[in-house]
Enzyme design. Structure first.
Site, PDB file in Angstrom:
ATOM      1  N   GLY A   9      19.353 -38.114 -21.705  1.00  0.00           N
ATOM      2  CA  GLY A   9      18.889 -38.993 -22.782  1.00  0.00           C
ATOM      3  C   GLY A   9      19.548 -38.656 -24.103  1.00  0.00           C
ATOM      4  O   GLY A   9      18.882 -38.579 -25.143  1.00  0.00           O
ATOM      5  N   SER A  11      21.995 -40.308 -25.822  1.00  0.00           N
ATOM      6  CA  SER A  11      22.675 -41.374 -26.560  1.00  0.00           C
ATOM      7  C   SER A  11      21.913 -41.826 -27.794  1.00  0.00           C
ATOM      8  O   SER A  11      22.425 -42.613 -28.593  1.00  0.00           O
ATOM      9  CB  SER A  11      22.918 -42.580 -25.642  1.00  0.00           C
ATOM     10  OG  SER A  11      21.683 -43.108 -25.182  1.00  0.00           O
ATOM     11  N   SER A  12      20.684 -41.331 -27.969  1.00  0.00           N
ATOM     12  CA  SER A  12      19.895 -41.736 -29.141  1.00  0.00           C
ATOM     13  C   SER A  12      18.772 -40.731 -29.369  1.00  0.00           C
ATOM     14  O   SER A  12      18.534 -39.843 -28.545  1.00  0.00           O
ATOM     15  CB  SER A  12      19.294 -43.142 -28.941  1.00  0.00           C
ATOM     16  OG  SER A  12      18.386 -43.145 -27.843  1.00  0.00           O
ATOM     17  N   GLY A  13      18.084 -40.886 -30.495  1.00  0.00           N
ATOM     18  CA  GLY A  13      16.893 -40.103 -30.782  1.00  0.00           C
ATOM     19  C   GLY A  13      17.116 -38.606 -30.806  1.00  0.00           C
ATOM     20  O   GLY A  13      18.158 -38.105 -31.236  1.00  0.00           O
ATOM     21  N   ASP A  49      20.897 -42.420 -14.429  1.00  0.00           N
ATOM     22  CA  ASP A  49      19.525 -42.907 -14.482  1.00  0.00           C
ATOM     23  C   ASP A  49      18.649 -41.868 -13.798  1.00  0.00           C
ATOM     24  O   ASP A  49      18.746 -41.672 -12.578  1.00  0.00           O
ATOM     25  CB  ASP A  49      19.426 -44.262 -13.769  1.00  0.00           C
ATOM     26  CG  ASP A  49      18.029 -44.864 -13.830  1.00  0.00           C
ATOM     27  OD1 ASP A  49      17.074 -44.148 -14.225  1.00  0.00           O
ATOM     28  OD2 ASP A  49      17.879 -46.045 -13.457  1.00  0.00           O
ATOM     29  N   SER A 127       8.486 -31.302 -23.608  1.00  0.00           N
ATOM     30  CA  SER A 127       7.123 -31.761 -23.398  1.00  0.00           C
ATOM     31  C   SER A 127       6.661 -32.421 -24.697  1.00  0.00           C
ATOM     32  O   SER A 127       7.400 -33.171 -25.313  1.00  0.00           O
ATOM     33  CB  SER A 127       6.222 -30.583 -23.002  1.00  0.00           C
ATOM     34  OG  SER A 127       4.904 -31.023 -22.759  1.00  0.00           O
ATOM     35  N   TYR A 141       0.961 -41.248 -21.055  1.00  0.00           N
ATOM     36  CA  TYR A 141       2.035 -40.408 -21.597  1.00  0.00           C
ATOM     37  C   TYR A 141       1.592 -38.946 -21.569  1.00  0.00           C
ATOM     38  O   TYR A 141       2.346 -38.064 -21.132  1.00  0.00           O
ATOM     39  CB  TYR A 141       2.365 -40.842 -23.022  1.00  0.00           C
ATOM     40  CG  TYR A 141       3.415 -39.987 -23.691  1.00  0.00           C
ATOM     41  CD1 TYR A 141       4.757 -40.093 -23.334  1.00  0.00           C
ATOM     42  CD2 TYR A 141       3.064 -39.071 -24.683  1.00  0.00           C
ATOM     43  CE1 TYR A 141       5.724 -39.312 -23.945  1.00  0.00           C
ATOM     44  CE2 TYR A 141       4.019 -38.286 -25.297  1.00  0.00           C
ATOM     45  CZ  TYR A 141       5.350 -38.406 -24.923  1.00  0.00           C
ATOM     46  OH  TYR A 141       6.299 -37.614 -25.535  1.00  0.00           O
ATOM     47  N   SER A 142       0.360 -38.694 -22.014  1.00  0.00           N
ATOM     48  CA  SER A 142      -0.179 -37.329 -21.971  1.00  0.00           C
ATOM     49  C   SER A 142      -0.179 -36.790 -20.545  1.00  0.00           C
ATOM     50  O   SER A 142       0.208 -35.647 -20.295  1.00  0.00           O
ATOM     51  CB  SER A 142      -1.605 -37.291 -22.526  1.00  0.00           C
ATOM     52  OG  SER A 142      -1.623 -37.367 -23.933  1.00  0.00           O
ATOM     53  N   ALA A 143      -0.619 -37.625 -19.596  1.00  0.00           N
ATOM     54  CA  ALA A 143      -0.687 -37.188 -18.201  1.00  0.00           C
ATOM     55  C   ALA A 143       0.686 -36.788 -17.675  1.00  0.00           C
ATOM     56  O   ALA A 143       0.824 -35.785 -16.960  1.00  0.00           O
ATOM     57  CB  ALA A 143      -1.286 -38.299 -17.342  1.00  0.00           C
ATOM     58  N   LYS A 145       3.149 -35.648 -19.396  1.00  0.00           N
ATOM     59  CA  LYS A 145       3.550 -34.395 -20.040  1.00  0.00           C
ATOM     60  C   LYS A 145       2.709 -33.216 -19.539  1.00  0.00           C
ATOM     61  O   LYS A 145       3.204 -32.087 -19.463  1.00  0.00           O
ATOM     62  CB  LYS A 145       3.458 -34.522 -21.560  1.00  0.00           C
ATOM     63  CG  LYS A 145       4.465 -35.502 -22.161  1.00  0.00           C
ATOM     64  CD  LYS A 145       5.903 -35.091 -21.848  1.00  0.00           C
ATOM     65  CE  LYS A 145       6.913 -35.990 -22.537  1.00  0.00           C
ATOM     66  NZ  LYS A 145       8.312 -35.584 -22.226  1.00  0.00           N
ATOM     67  N   THR A 176      11.875 -41.013 -34.955  1.00  0.00           N
ATOM     68  CA  THR A 176      12.974 -41.373 -34.055  1.00  0.00           C
ATOM     69  C   THR A 176      12.776 -42.815 -33.591  1.00  0.00           C
ATOM     70  O   THR A 176      11.784 -43.470 -33.960  1.00  0.00           O
ATOM     71  CB  THR A 176      13.010 -40.455 -32.808  1.00  0.00           C
ATOM     72  OG1 THR A 176      11.875 -40.741 -31.979  1.00  0.00           O
ATOM     73  CG2 THR A 176      13.009 -38.979 -33.201  1.00  0.00           C
TER      74      THR A 176
END
Length: 264
Positions: A9, A11-13, A49, A127, A141-143, A145, A176
């Site tokens: 990941g 390419s950004s952020g 991917d 994380s 999202y939390s789950a 992580k 971001t």
């Protein structure tokens, strides 16, 4: 010493900022992205991917063939879903885990096998503070992580005999493109007002969040450390205090604090 560093990941952020920073520090960085690019990032970008097993296998094979050893893997690729848990389609919930957990897992499996042959390496898993506490309307999202936290702890113990270190980085709110790319799901009328209020607070905190370069600096310190810690929390002083509170306050008290914070 110069390290070969693979960042997913990138390419950004946060991934892009870390890749640039670590490159400027004298390392050889190879980035991956779900999309193919011809742009000049200042470091090579390889299409991968993380949710596609064939894509991961092909990309890792290409990296090791073209660039040699992978000294450091930074599992950064991820995405976020926001919305009431009970009305989020399972297809979206599965996508959350396919990217944040299973994607991280299969990249780690491929790279760790190469690191075993090298007799050592470092895996840094991104994380979140959300990996330590369930956040309302970001529960999936939390789950995902939480799952990253658990598998990282187990990997750390299993891979120690191979001289492979596993470290977790837990960022708080940072500015971001993650905010703009978040998948929003909302259907239930009874939760609409509460969700929108919480979402406004989430977006505001991220938009006014810290500079991601701070995460890059922490990762650089981890890479240079002979004996890194298991977890690194990166964020505001308030976020760091809250992460300490999680370990000492009863769950009900933590939930009250979060409910007030998000206005629900």
């Amino acid at each position: 010493m110069k390290k070969n560093i693979l960042i997913t990941g990138a390419s950004s952020g946060i991934g892009k900022i870390c890749a640039n920073y670590l490159t400027n520090c004298g390392n050889h960085v190879i980035g991956t992205s779900r999309k193919s690019y011809i742009d000049d990032f200042g470091y090579p970008i390889i299409q991968m991917d993380v949710t596609d097993a064939a894509s991961v296998s092909c990309a890792i094979s290409r990296v090791t063939t073209e660039f040699g050893n992978i000294d450091v893997l930074i599992n950064n690729a991820g995405m976020g879903i926001a919305g009431p848990i009970i009305s989020t389609p399972l297809t979206e919930a599965k996508l959350q885990f396919e990217t944040n957990f299973f994607g991280l897992l299969q990249v780690s499996q491929h790279v760790a096998n190469h690191m075993k042959q090298q007799h050592g390496g470092l895996i840094i898993n991104m994380s979140s503070i959300a990996g330590k506490v369930g956040l309302p309307f970001q529960g999936l999202y939390s789950a995902s992580k939480f799952a990253v936290e658990g598998v990282s702890q187990a990997m750390r113990m299993e891979l120690a005999v191979n001289n492979i270190k596993v470290v977790l980085v837990n960022p708080g709110d940072f500015k971001t493109n993650f905010t703009q790319n978040r998948v929003i799901h909302q259907e239930s009328d009874t939760e609409t007002v509460a969700f929108q209020k919480a979402l406004d607070i989430i977006n505001k905190n991220e938009t006014n969040g810290g500079d991601p370069i701070e995460i890059a600096k922490v990762i650089h310190r981890i890479i240079r450390s002979k004996n890194p810690k298991t977890n690194y929390f990166v964020g505001s002083s308030g976020e760091k205090i809250f992460t300490r509170m999680i370990n000492y306050l009863p769950s009900k008290q933590i939930e009250k604090i979060l409910s007030r914070f998000y206005g629900i």
